[in-house]
Enzyme design. Sequence first.
Site, short mmCIF file in Angstrom:
data_model
loop_
_atom_site.label_atom_id
_atom_site.label_comp_id
_atom_site.label_asym_id
_atom_site.label_seq_id
_atom_site.Cartn_x
_atom_site.Cartn_y
_atom_site.Cartn_z
N SER A 135 0.85 -0.76 0.22
CA SER A 135 -0.09 -0.14 0.03
C SER A 135 0.78 0.94 0.18
O SER A 135 2.09 1.12 0.56
CB SER A 135 -0.91 -0.18 0.88
OG SER A 135 -1.47 1.30 1.35
N TYR A 148 -1.69 0.47 10.30
CA TYR A 148 -1.53 -0.30 9.06
C TYR A 148 -0.72 -0.37 8.78
O TYR A 148 0.09 -0.73 8.02
CB TYR A 148 -3.15 -0.06 8.26
CG TYR A 148 -2.67 -0.80 7.15
CD1 TYR A 148 -3.29 -1.81 6.84
CD2 TYR A 148 -2.98 0.27 6.43
CE1 TYR A 148 -3.75 -2.56 5.60
CE2 TYR A 148 -3.35 -0.34 4.70
CZ TYR A 148 -3.74 -1.62 4.59
OH TYR A 148 -3.56 -1.38 3.12
#
Length: 249
Positions: A135, A148
Site C-alpha cells: 500500500s 496498518y
Amino acid sequence: MTGPLRAVVTGASSGIGAATVRLLRARGWDVVAVARRADRLARLAAETGAVPLVADVTSGDDVALLAHEVTAGGPVHALVNNAGGAVGADPVASGSVARWRSMFEVNVLGTLRVTQALLPALTASGRGDIVVLTSTAAHGTYPGGGGYVAAKHAERTIASTLRLELVGQPVRVIEIAPGMVRTEEFSVRRFDGDQAKADAVYAGVAEPLVAEDVADAIVWCLTRPHHVNIDSMVIRPRAQVSNTQVARG
C-alpha cells in the site's frame, strides 16, 4: 516453455484479488484462487474457470495444506500475496493491541507463510514471480493509520529483503503499492461495517482507483519479459498526491 503459466492468488474472494484472478484467466493463465469464503470462491471459479482453494493465510495448517495441494497440481510460476486489510483508524496512543496483532497476522505473517511455503516450487519453475500487495501506507504514514502503516511497512520489508536474498535465482520479487482504491469491502471492514464512515473516505473524490486498475498493474508486471523486474510500483488515482492530500470536489 510448454503449457500455460500458473498463478496462486490469495485474498481472491473479492476486490483486487478477484479482479486479478479474472484478468489472469483472460490472459490464459491457470489460476488457483485462495480465500476463506468458499461460497464466493465457488462463484468466482464458475465464472472464470479458476481452481478454488479455501484457506486462511493466518493458519499454518491451512498454508501447509495449500502448498501441498497447489504443488501437487503442477508447476507454480507466480504467487500474488493479496490477502490483507486494515482494521480501525485509531491513534497510536489508544490503538487496540488486538487490532494491531490481527493486521500483522494477515498482512505480514500471512505473506511470510505463503511465500515460504511456495518459494521452492516458484524457484523450481525456472521463472517464478512473487508479487506482494502492500500500500502507499508502506511508503509513508498518516494520522490514525499507525497499525496498518506498521504492518504494511513490515510487509514491504519482506519483499525488499527477499529480493536481495534471491539474487541470481530465477525468481522476481515485485511490490505493488496502491493508494486510494474503492472496493466493495476494504473500507467497510476497516470501520466495522459502518457504511457511512466507509463512504466518507471517498467523498468528493471523482475517480478513486478501482480493483481492476490494480489488477491491470499486477498482470502488467507479471507479463514483462522475465529478465525485467519491476521492483516496486506505487499506483494512485490522479486526485491523490500523498496519503494525506486528496482533491475533493
